[in-house]
Design an enzyme around this catalytic site. Structure first.
Site: not given
Ligand code: GRF
Length: 194
Positions: A9, A80, A97, A138
């Protein structure tokens, strides 16, 4: 950009931002120097920073401050972000995600586990979601989604590959919209966008 993985990505984002007048990847953060994404960053002459302890608040704030970061992009970051960083950059941290949230997200839902869950649920459509990052995995609001079909003979690997293909077009669109608006905004995914 913050990543723990191979960095595909990151690569698609670097390509999409090439020559952009204002938006650029200022620094890539990873949890160890061996992270694939950091190698990609180095080969593109993008600065890298290793934050070995994900809760090292001082390191986070010092890095984001030093590079004058406007937008934090998580792509394959498995930890996190410290709540204090979320608070300091609220509304300016996004994550990608590999499923259509709110389905198939949350703690422990990463990699092939996500695609296995999609297949187990017999979903006929999957895809990718870009969402704002909050203190929980998420849970932040969705900004944009792109869908792909789930085929009857899919394996987690074949589905992951199809989803990753659309991630590479979805994430740059999210970043370009954020660059235009000055902060992340909800957007419509365009099949023929960057
Ligand atoms: C992507 O599937 C992303 O959705 C997930 O982690 C993976 C990262 O892949 N959060 P890469 O490192 O960008 O290739």
């Amino acid at each position: 950009m913050v990543a723990s993985g191979r960095g595909s990505n990151l690569k698609s984002l670097l390509n999409a931002l090439e020559g952009h007048p204002t938006a650029q990847v200022a620094v890539v953060i990873g949890h160890s120097a061996g992270v694939g994404a950091l190698g990609i960053a180095r080969s593109h002459l993008v600065p890298t920073v290793v934050i070995a302890e994900s809760n090292d608040l001082k390191a986070w704030l010092a890095t984001l401050g030093a590079f004058k970061i406007d937008l934090v992009v998580l792509a394959g970051y498995l930890k996190l972000v410290p709540p204090e960083v979320v608070e300091a950059y609220r509304g300016r941290i996004i994550n990608i995600h590999p499923a259509l949230l709110p389905k198939h997200g949350g703690r422990g839902m990463y990699g092939d586990r996500v695609h296995r869950a999609v297949l187990d649920a017999r979903d006929t459509i999957s895809g990718a979601t870009v969402h704002l990052v909050t203190e929980d995995y998420d849970q932040g609001s969705t900004l944009g989604q792109a869908t792909v079909p789930v085929l009857t003979d899919d394996t987690p690997e074949s589905l992951a590959k199809r989803v990753l293909g659309v991630e590479h077009r979805l994430l740059p669109q999210a970043v370009l919209h954020a660059a235009r608006e000055g902060h992340p905004v909800p957007f419509e995914f365009m099949e023929n966008g960057p």
